[in-house]
Motif scaffolding. Structure first.
Motif, mmCIF file in Angstrom:
data_model
loop_
_atom_site.group_PDB
_atom_site.id
_atom_site.type_symbol
_atom_site.label_atom_id
_atom_site.label_comp_id
_atom_site.label_asym_id
_atom_site.label_seq_id
_atom_site.Cartn_x
_atom_site.Cartn_y
_atom_site.Cartn_z
ATOM 1 N N GLU A 161 0.835 -1.202 0.000
ATOM 2 C CA GLU A 161 0.000 0.000 0.000
ATOM 3 C C GLU A 161 0.868 1.250 0.000
ATOM 4 N N PHE A 162 1.935 1.225 0.793
ATOM 5 C CA PHE A 162 2.849 2.361 0.852
ATOM 6 C C PHE A 162 3.502 2.589 -0.505
ATOM 7 N N ARG A 163 3.966 1.512 -1.140
ATOM 8 C CA ARG A 163 4.606 1.643 -2.451
ATOM 9 C C ARG A 163 3.643 2.226 -3.481
ATOM 10 N N MET A 164 2.407 1.759 -3.457
ATOM 11 C CA MET A 164 1.431 2.268 -4.423
ATOM 12 C C MET A 164 1.126 3.734 -4.174
ATOM 13 N N LEU A 165 1.012 4.111 -2.908
ATOM 14 C CA LEU A 165 0.755 5.518 -2.592
ATOM 15 C C LEU A 165 1.918 6.387 -3.047
ATOM 16 N N VAL A 166 3.144 5.940 -2.793
ATOM 17 C CA VAL A 166 4.319 6.699 -3.230
ATOM 18 C C VAL A 166 4.313 6.869 -4.742
ATOM 19 N N HIS A 167 4.037 5.785 -5.462
ATOM 20 C CA HIS A 167 4.069 5.841 -6.925
ATOM 21 C C HIS A 167 3.004 6.797 -7.451
ATOM 22 N N LEU A 168 1.814 6.740 -6.900
ATOM 23 C CA LEU A 168 0.750 7.643 -7.325
ATOM 24 C C LEU A 168 1.058 9.086 -6.943
ATOM 25 N N ALA A 169 1.672 9.283 -5.779
ATOM 26 C CA ALA A 169 1.914 10.638 -5.284
ATOM 27 C C ALA A 169 3.024 11.360 -6.042
ATOM 28 N N ARG A 170 3.904 10.612 -6.717
ATOM 29 C CA ARG A 170 4.951 11.285 -7.487
ATOM 30 C C ARG A 170 4.347 12.133 -8.602
ATOM 31 N N ASN A 171 3.230 11.686 -9.123
ATOM 32 C CA ASN A 171 2.529 12.425 -10.178
ATOM 33 C C ASN A 171 1.040 12.271 -9.886
ATOM 34 N N PRO A 172 0.528 12.994 -8.890
ATOM 35 C CA PRO A 172 -0.790 12.690 -8.318
ATOM 36 C C PRO A 172 -1.966 12.859 -9.264
ATOM 37 N N HIS A 173 -1.806 13.628 -10.351
ATOM 38 C CA HIS A 173 -2.922 13.852 -11.267
ATOM 39 C C HIS A 173 -2.879 12.943 -12.493
ATOM 40 N N ARG A 174 -1.802 12.190 -12.618
ATOM 41 C CA ARG A 174 -1.685 11.283 -13.760
ATOM 42 C C ARG A 174 -2.410 9.978 -13.471
#
Length: 229
Positions: A161-174
């Motif tokens: 869950e942490f990894r997925m949140l980090v990945h999404l948060a790097r480009n939060p609107h993509r």
């Protein structure tokens, strides 16, 4: 300076083969013959990546991986004769970045080492990510929701869950496809779309409980984004 690779392997012949191929590609290497020494060297030398066997004396690879994950995000590739799906899933669950089964081609080990290092290098943009009211400390593996008055509430997430949140948060609107999330957050696994959906659902539930009910957002037929612009 070239990356330092910690080879945690109790078979000296296998360790020598891996060392030779890595050093031929310009890597620096250090060898640990048991799990306890591997942890000591990790603490002292801060290697860029660990190649980690499972069946080792004093501490096995699972124990070493768990201990490493409690204190750092150092990339870890398991190199082991255990070839069952349950072993691979356990490695990924604890936090391994990749999994190589013995007997192996040393060229493949080098290639996977380079790939994991490239992926890790792309993660160094900053230790703390901020997306909306979320503050994500990648080094401490902590996620906090920052309220309007500046107070912070910590969220408890699993590693995936942490990894997925980090990945999404790097480009939060993509919008990221499920395949992209598998490659970035579940490398080396045979995860299906529904596996990603399950992790995202659990992440969304935890964010909702923290007062963020619309994160992440699903985009029908495409994938997920953290938030709308």
């Amino acid at each position: 300076m070239n990356a330092l690779i910690l080879i945690a392997e109790d078979d000296p012949e296998i360790a020598d083969i891996i060392r030779a191929y890595l050093e031929r590609e310009g890597f620096r290497t250090v060898h640990a013959g048991d799990g306890r020494i591997a942890l000591d060297l990790h603490h002292a030398l801060k290697p860029d990546l660990i190649l980690l066997d499972v069946s080792m004396p004093r501490m096995d690879g699972w124990e070493v991986l768990s201990a490493v994950r409690q204190r750092s995000t150092t990339p870890v590739i398991m190199v082991t004769a255990l070839d069952q799906d349950i072993d691979k899933l356990q490695a990924l669950r604890i936090g391994a970045d990749d999994y190589v089964v013995k007997p192996f081609n040393p060229v493949e080990v080098v290639a996977r080492t380079k790939a994991v290092l490239r992926r890790a290098a792309g993660d160094h943009g900053g230790v703390v990510l901020r997306a909306g009211p979320l503050e994500i400390d990648r080094e401490a593996h902590e996620v906090r929701k920052i309220a309007a008055d500046g107070t912070a509430a910590r969220l408890s997430l699993t590693l995936t869950e942490f990894r997925m949140l980090v990945h999404l948060a790097r480009n939060p609107h993509r919008v990221f496809s499920r395949g992209e999330l598998v490659d970035a957050c579940l490398p080396g696994s045979d995860a299906l779309d529904r596996t990603v959906d399950s992790h995202i659902s659990k992440l969304r539930r935890k964010l909702g409980q923290a007062g963020l009910p619309d994160m992440p957002q699903g985009v029908r037929g495409v994938g997920y984004r953290l938030m709308q612009s």
